[in-house]
Scaffold this active site. Structure first.
Site, PDB file in Angstrom:
ATOM      1  N   ASN A 274      -2.312  -8.961  -6.019  1.00 26.76           N
ATOM      2  CA  ASN A 274      -2.396  -9.355  -7.428  1.00 26.76           C
ATOM      3  C   ASN A 274      -3.730 -10.019  -7.777  1.00 26.76           C
ATOM      4  OD1 ASN A 274      -1.759 -11.677  -5.945  1.00 26.76           O
ATOM      5  ND2 ASN A 274      -0.695 -12.625  -7.673  1.00 26.76           N
TER       6      ASN A 274
ATOM      7  N   LYS B 185       2.220   2.565   9.304  1.00 29.09           N
ATOM      8  CA  LYS B 185       1.693   2.248   7.970  1.00 29.09           C
ATOM      9  C   LYS B 185       1.239   3.530   7.253  1.00 29.09           C
ATOM     10  CE  LYS B 185      -0.286  -1.335   5.571  1.00 29.09           C
ATOM     11  NZ  LYS B 185       0.595  -2.170   4.840  1.00 29.09           N
TER      12      LYS B 185
ATOM     13  N   LYS C 212      -3.820  -8.032   6.586  1.00 26.93           N
ATOM     14  CA  LYS C 212      -4.763  -9.065   6.151  1.00 26.93           C
ATOM     15  C   LYS C 212      -4.236 -10.493   6.358  1.00 26.93           C
ATOM     16  CE  LYS C 212      -3.346 -10.699   1.820  1.00 26.93           C
ATOM     17  NZ  LYS C 212      -1.989 -10.243   1.877  1.00 26.93           N
TER      18      LYS C 212
ATOM     19  N   LYS D 153       3.355 -12.783   6.196  1.00 30.29           N
ATOM     20  CA  LYS D 153       2.775 -14.030   5.676  1.00 30.29           C
ATOM     21  C   LYS D 153       3.354 -15.234   6.415  1.00 30.29           C
ATOM     22  CE  LYS D 153       2.296 -12.178   1.061  1.00 30.29           C
ATOM     23  NZ  LYS D 153       1.096 -11.416   1.421  1.00 30.29           N
TER      24      LYS D 153
HETATM   25  P1  ADP Z   1       0.402  -9.430  -1.143  1.00 25.62           P
HETATM   26  O1  ADP Z   1      -0.281  -8.309  -1.845  1.00 25.62           O
HETATM   27  O2  ADP Z   1       0.055 -10.766  -1.701  1.00 25.62           O
HETATM   28  O3  ADP Z   1       0.296  -9.350   0.357  1.00 25.62           O
HETATM   29  P2  ADP Z   1       3.198  -8.582  -0.865  1.00 25.62           P
HETATM   30  O4  ADP Z   1       3.842  -7.765  -1.931  1.00 25.62           O
HETATM   31  O5  ADP Z   1       2.811  -7.921   0.406  1.00 25.62           O
HETATM   32  O6  ADP Z   1       1.954  -9.287  -1.549  1.00 25.62           O
HETATM   33  O7  ADP Z   1       4.150  -9.813  -0.486  1.00 25.62           O
HETATM   34  C1  ADP Z   1       4.592 -10.738  -1.468  1.00 25.62           C
HETATM   35  C2  ADP Z   1       5.978 -10.371  -1.994  1.00 25.62           C
HETATM   36  O8  ADP Z   1       6.971 -10.594  -1.007  1.00 25.62           O
HETATM   37  C3  ADP Z   1       6.467 -11.208  -3.137  1.00 25.62           C
HETATM   38  O9  ADP Z   1       5.915 -10.805  -4.370  1.00 25.62           O
HETATM   39  C4  ADP Z   1       8.001 -11.016  -3.080  1.00 25.62           C
HETATM   40  O10 ADP Z   1       8.399 -10.008  -3.968  1.00 25.62           O
HETATM   41  C5  ADP Z   1       8.246 -10.516  -1.656  1.00 25.62           C
HETATM   42  N1  ADP Z   1       9.225 -11.273  -0.862  1.00 25.62           N
HETATM   43  C6  ADP Z   1      10.003 -10.695   0.085  1.00 25.62           C
HETATM   44  N2  ADP Z   1      10.792 -11.588   0.693  1.00 25.62           N
HETATM   45  C7  ADP Z   1      10.509 -12.799   0.117  1.00 25.62           C
HETATM   46  C8  ADP Z   1      11.008 -14.122   0.322  1.00 25.62           C
HETATM   47  N3  ADP Z   1      11.936 -14.389   1.236  1.00 25.62           N
HETATM   48  N4  ADP Z   1      10.495 -15.127  -0.442  1.00 25.62           N
HETATM   49  C9  ADP Z   1       9.555 -14.860  -1.365  1.00 25.62           C
HETATM   50  N5  ADP Z   1       9.047 -13.618  -1.608  1.00 25.62           N
HETATM   51  C10 ADP Z   1       9.519 -12.595  -0.872  1.00 25.62           C
HETATM   52 MG    MG Z   2       1.038  -7.756   1.590  1.00 22.39          MG
END
Ligand code: ADP
Ligand code: MG
Length: 312
Positions: A12, A128, A212, A274
Site C-alpha cells: 500500500n 510463489k 521482503k 511479518k
Molecule cells: P504487505 O503488502 O504490507 O506485505 P500483505 O497483504 O502481505 O501486505 O499483509 C498484510 C495483510 O495481512 C493485512 O492487510 C490483512 O488483511 C492480512 N492479515 C492476515 N492475517 C492477519 C491477522 N491475523 N492480523 C492482521 N492482519 C492480517
Molecule cells: Mg506481503
C-alpha cells in the site's frame, strides 16, 4: 535520543501501477520524513510484487516477440530493475519532502544483493506464482527451459519460483557507511536480488524471490538497528482476524507470537511472514523491538500510541 530504524514498506506504500506509485510515494515520504525529522536514522526497505510482475511480463512479451533475439530475462535481473524503478520514485519523493521541510539530507538507493543458500529446501518446492497467466503450450515451452510451472485453480498456468530465506546482505558495509554518514538509505528492495556463491567470489543470480519482511528483518539485525517497523495495511496484528471475536494486539512477546503462529492465527503469505520476521528481530538481541502498523501511523507507533509492538 534518535534510534536506528529499518522501515519495511508494504504494497500500500507503493500502489499497483505507475500512476498509483507516483502518487503513493508522496504519502509514504511524509510518513518516513516524520521519523527522520524526529532525529531517527532511517533505512527504507520495500516490497516489489506488482512492480516485478509488470517488469517480468514486459520482458516475457519481448522474448515472445522474437525468441531468437531476446532470451528470457532472468528473474534476478527483473528484481534489480524493480529496485531501480521503485528506488527512483522513493528517492525523488523523499528528497522533495525533506527539502519542503528545510532538511538537506542526502538520500540514495543501494542496489542490494542478498545471499541465499542454494540448499534451502524452498528451492525444491517453488511456491510463489509470478508473472502473467499462460496457455498450456506456453507453459510447456517454459518448463522445457527449466522453469517450474503450475496450473493455478483453473485460471491458466503460471510460473512459480522459490522463496528462500535471506542469509546475508552483500552490500551491508556500503549501506552502513552511508547510514553512518547521515544519509537516508533505500536498500533491500523487493527482498533483495537473490544470489548464491559459485566458484570462489562469484555471485550468481537465483531464479527466486526473497520475502521482503524476512529481508528487512535480516537487514535490521545486521545493521544493529534498534527498531524494525513493518508498515502495512492494518493498524495492528489481530487474533481471530476477520471473525466477530477479533482481538487487536498492542503488545506481543516472541513466546506468545509463537503460540499464535502454531494456532494458525496469521495468514501465510501476508501476516505470517511479518510476525515471523518481527519475532526473529525481537529475539536476536535484548532491547530490539519490532512494530507492525499502518503506514499513516508510523509516528504514533514509534511514540508507543498504537500498532503491535513485539519485544522480549
Ligand atoms: P504487505 O503488502 O504490507 O506485505 P500483505 O497483504 O502481505 O501486505 O499483509 C498484510 C495483510 O495481512 C493485512 O492487510 C490483512 O488483511 C492480512 N492479515 C492476515 N492475517 C492477519 C491477522 N491475523 N492480523 C492482521 N492482519 C492480517
Ligand atoms: Mg506481503
Amino acid at each position: 535520543m534518535g534510534k536506528r530504524i529499518v522501515i519495511a514498506l508494504g504494497g500500500n506504500a507503493l500502489g499497483k501501477n505507475l500512476p498509483e506509485q507516483m502518487q503513493a510515494v508522496k504519502t509514504t515520504a511524509k510518513a518516513i520524513v516524520d521519523l527522520i525529522e524526529e532525529g531517527h536514522e532511517v533505512i527504507v526497505a520495500h516490497g516489489n510484487g506488482p512492480q516485478v510482475g509488470m517488469i517480468q511480463n514486459a520482458m516475457a512479451a519481448l522474448t515472445r516477440s522474437d525468441p531468437e533475439k531476446y532470451i528470457l530475462c532472468p528473474l534476478s535481473v527483473c528484481v534489480a530493475m524493480s529496485q531501480g524503478y521503485i528506488g527512483y520514485d522513493l528517492q525523488n519523493a523523499l528528497r522533495e519532502e525533506m527539502l519542503d521541510r528545510g532538511m538537506t539530507k542526502g538520500v540514495t538507493t543501494v542496489l542490494t544483493q542478498v545471499e541465499v543458500d542454494p540448499k534451502d529446501p524452498a528451492f525444491r518446492h517453488p511456491t510463489k506464482p509470478i508473472g502473467a497467466f499462460m496457455t498450456k503450450e506456453e507453459a510447456k515451452k517454459l518448463s522445457q527451459q527449466g522453469c517450474a510451472v503450475i496450473e493455478d485453480a483453473g485460471r491458466g498456468y503460471r510460473r512459480v519460483v522459490a522463496s528462500p530465506r535471506p542469509q546475508s546482505i552483500v552490500e551491508l558495509d556500503t549501506i552502513k557507511a552511508l547510514v553512518e554518514a547521515g544519509q537516508v538509505v533505500i536498500a533491500c528492495g523487493g527482498g533483495g536480488v537473490p544470489v548464491f556463491k559459485t566458484n570462489g567470489h562469484h555471485l550468481k543470480g537465483a531464479a527466486a524471490v526473497i520475502d521482503k519482511d524476512f529481508a528487512s528483518s535480516k537487514l535490521a539485525q545486521q545493521l544493529d538497528a534498534d527498531c524494525l517497523i513493518i508498515l502495512t495495511a492494518v493498524e495492528k496484528v489481530a487474533i481471530h482476524y476477520g471473525k466477530p471475536d477479533v482481538r487487536w494486539l498492542s503488545e506481543l512477546t516472541p513466546e506468545k507470537a509463537q503460540e499464535y503462529i502454531e494456532a494458525g492465527e496469521f495468514a501465510p503469505g501476508s501476516m505470517l511472514p511479518k510476525v515471523q520476521a518481527a519475532v526473529e528481530f525481537a529475539q536476536s538481541k535484548p532491547g530490539r523491538t519490532a512494530l507492525i502498523t499502518l503506514l499513516e501511523k508510523a509516528k504514533d507507533g514509534v511514540a508507543g500510541k498504537t500498532g503491535t509492538h513485539i519485544h522480549r
